[in-house]
Design an enzyme around this catalytic site. Structure first.
Site, PDB file in Angstrom:
ATOM      1  N   PRO A   2      45.210  38.541  32.687  1.00 51.82           N
ATOM      2  CA  PRO A   2      45.313  39.750  31.881  1.00 51.82           C
ATOM      3  C   PRO A   2      44.490  40.908  32.459  1.00 51.82           C
ATOM      4  O   PRO A   2      43.297  40.770  32.695  1.00 51.82           O
ATOM      5  CB  PRO A   2      44.755  39.321  30.519  1.00 51.82           C
ATOM      6  CG  PRO A   2      44.606  37.853  30.574  1.00 51.82           C
ATOM      7  CD  PRO A   2      44.566  37.451  31.984  1.00 51.82           C
ATOM      8  N   GLU A   3      45.153  42.007  32.712  1.00 53.16           N
ATOM      9  CA  GLU A   3      44.485  43.244  33.112  1.00 53.16           C
ATOM     10  C   GLU A   3      44.739  44.259  31.993  1.00 53.16           C
ATOM     11  O   GLU A   3      45.200  43.887  30.921  1.00 53.16           O
ATOM     12  CB  GLU A   3      45.029  43.723  34.465  1.00 53.16           C
ATOM     13  CG  GLU A   3      44.908  42.647  35.540  1.00 53.16           C
ATOM     14  CD  GLU A   3      45.448  43.049  36.895  1.00 53.16           C
ATOM     15  OE1 GLU A   3      45.484  44.247  37.198  1.00 53.16           O
ATOM     16  OE2 GLU A   3      45.842  42.158  37.663  1.00 53.16           O
ATOM     17  N   HIS A  92      43.965  23.443  24.851  1.00 51.56           N
ATOM     18  CA  HIS A  92      43.078  24.452  25.416  1.00 51.56           C
ATOM     19  C   HIS A  92      42.656  25.526  24.412  1.00 51.56           C
ATOM     20  O   HIS A  92      42.203  26.594  24.819  1.00 51.56           O
ATOM     21  CB  HIS A  92      43.730  25.094  26.636  1.00 51.56           C
ATOM     22  CG  HIS A  92      44.104  24.090  27.691  1.00 51.56           C
ATOM     23  ND1 HIS A  92      43.191  23.221  28.219  1.00 51.56           N
ATOM     24  CD2 HIS A  92      45.284  23.811  28.288  1.00 51.56           C
ATOM     25  CE1 HIS A  92      43.792  22.447  29.111  1.00 51.56           C
ATOM     26  NE2 HIS A  92      45.065  22.785  29.168  1.00 51.56           N
ATOM     27  N   ARG A 131      41.395  27.761  31.623  1.00 53.18           N
ATOM     28  CA  ARG A 131      40.340  27.635  32.631  1.00 53.18           C
ATOM     29  C   ARG A 131      38.929  27.892  32.118  1.00 53.18           C
ATOM     30  O   ARG A 131      37.978  27.891  32.900  1.00 53.18           O
ATOM     31  CB  ARG A 131      40.648  28.556  33.813  1.00 53.18           C
ATOM     32  CG  ARG A 131      41.859  28.080  34.563  1.00 53.18           C
ATOM     33  CD  ARG A 131      42.157  28.922  35.773  1.00 53.18           C
ATOM     34  NE  ARG A 131      43.418  28.471  36.373  1.00 53.18           N
ATOM     35  CZ  ARG A 131      44.061  29.100  37.340  1.00 53.18           C
ATOM     36  NH1 ARG A 131      43.557  30.207  37.835  1.00 53.18           N
ATOM     37  NH2 ARG A 131      45.177  28.633  37.808  1.00 53.18           N
ATOM     38  N   ARG A 170      30.780  57.029  47.416  1.00 49.40           N
ATOM     39  CA  ARG A 170      30.676  55.624  47.820  1.00 49.40           C
ATOM     40  C   ARG A 170      31.267  55.426  49.203  1.00 49.40           C
ATOM     41  O   ARG A 170      32.259  56.051  49.563  1.00 49.40           O
ATOM     42  CB  ARG A 170      31.429  54.738  46.813  1.00 49.40           C
ATOM     43  CG  ARG A 170      31.061  54.994  45.367  1.00 49.40           C
ATOM     44  CD  ARG A 170      29.629  54.643  45.068  1.00 49.40           C
ATOM     45  NE  ARG A 170      29.399  53.210  45.108  1.00 49.40           N
ATOM     46  CZ  ARG A 170      29.580  52.407  44.077  1.00 49.40           C
ATOM     47  NH1 ARG A 170      29.990  52.879  42.921  1.00 49.40           N
ATOM     48  NH2 ARG A 170      29.349  51.122  44.199  1.00 49.40           N
TER      49      ARG A 170
END
Length: 286
Positions: A2-3, A92, A131, A170
């Site tokens: 998921p983003e 899970h 996970r 940067r």
DNA sequence: CATCAACCCTGAGAGC
DNA sequence: TGCTCTCAGGGTTGAT
């Protein structure tokens, strides 16, 4: 994984079913899911809280409660869904919040219709995470968790000028910098690769080497890619399915060996900053 | 400040 | 069929 668009999709999906409900109990099935506070304190403090809002900050889901803030990060494999209270927890499921119906006085209770029945009953909010990388925080001030995040790429304040100046402050490889959540918040591996391809920029290019023109392309590509992801309800990959179909519209991500949609050159996979990275060698040059 | 490696985890897929 | 091995990936932490 998921983003920003996937989290936004989940927020929009869950919000109407969550706002107004009261947390009756928390079932913590994997203790390390609770990043803060202790499991004992978490259970005690969240019980009785009313959900007043459901929003997103970067990849965090943010539930505004009566006197606290609940922050959820799905990381790699996390997912949030509603389940009927009778349903047996699956393997899970790491955290289950038992939620009472949205509050109303007993005397003014409207007659229940089939369509509204679900809203009138107790329901479980289930955090499932194969996970075990996902984390949940309960805090008085969300900024304790999200305070160091960079700008939201879809907000007005995120301008071309601001991006250009930040890039030139940067001297880093472009892709690891875009993945750095303190630089810009919400991009992950998929949307970074997609945006860099759309902007015709190489992931190894030095941030401070970009021209204004290139910074403008990058700015537009980031926003266009994220918006398309949201419009398509995110991407459904790995074994987490949330209904999105952005995975069927990837330009380069996970398409090594396949033709670039722009020039048909074979897409290459390389490693940049320890991350699998996909580029078109013809469209994206250092 | 930039870079790198290790860590947290599981299950898919490869190789045997 | 079933075993072992490798790998992916977001974010954090610590070393260089």
């Amino acid at each position: 994984m998921p983003e920003l668009p996937e989290v936004e999709t989940i927020v929009r999906l869950l919000r109407p079913d969550l706002v107004g409900r009261t947390v009756l109990a928390a079932n913590v099935r994997w203790a390390r899911t609770i990043a803060f506070p202790s499991v004992r304190t978490f259970k005690r403090q969240i019980t009785g809280q009313v959900i007043q809002g459901v929003t997103r900050r970067a990849k965090f889901l943010h539930l505004q409660l009566s006197t606290a803030e609940l922050l959820i990060h799905l990381r790699m494999s996390g997912d949030l869904a509603l389940k009927q209270p009778g349903a047996r927890p699956s393997k899970h499921d790491r955290l289950i919040l038992l939620l009472a119906p949205a509050g109303r006085s007993a005397s003014s209770q409207a007659p229940s219709t089939p369509a509204s029945a679900a809203r009138d009953s107790i329901i479980n909010l289930v955090f499932n995470d194969t996970r075990k990388f996902g984390r949940v925080w309960l805090t008085k001030d969300a900024r304790d968790v999200t305070g160091r995040l960079g700008p939201e790429p879809l907000e007005r304040r995120f301008t071309v000028r601001r991006l250009y100046l930040a890039l030139h402050a940067r001297h880093r490889q472009l892709k690891p910098l875009l993945l750095d959540q303190t630089f810009i918040a919400g991009l992950g591996n998929i949307y970074t690769d997609e945006a860099l391809h759309m902007a015709r920029l190489h992931p190894l290019a030095r941030a401070d080497s970009l021209t204004e023109r290139q910074a403008r392309r990058l700015h537009a590509a980031i926003r266009t890619t994220l918006r398309e992801g949201i419009r398509r309800n995110g991407a459904s990959i790995d074994w987490v399915y949330r209904g999105g179909d952005f995975q069927n519209h990837f330009r380069v991500y996970d398409r090594a060996g396949k033709p670039c949609p722009v020039c048909a050159t074979k897409i290459k996979r390389l490693i940049v900053g320890q991350r699998g990275t996909h580029i078109c060698p013809h469209c994206q040059k250092v």
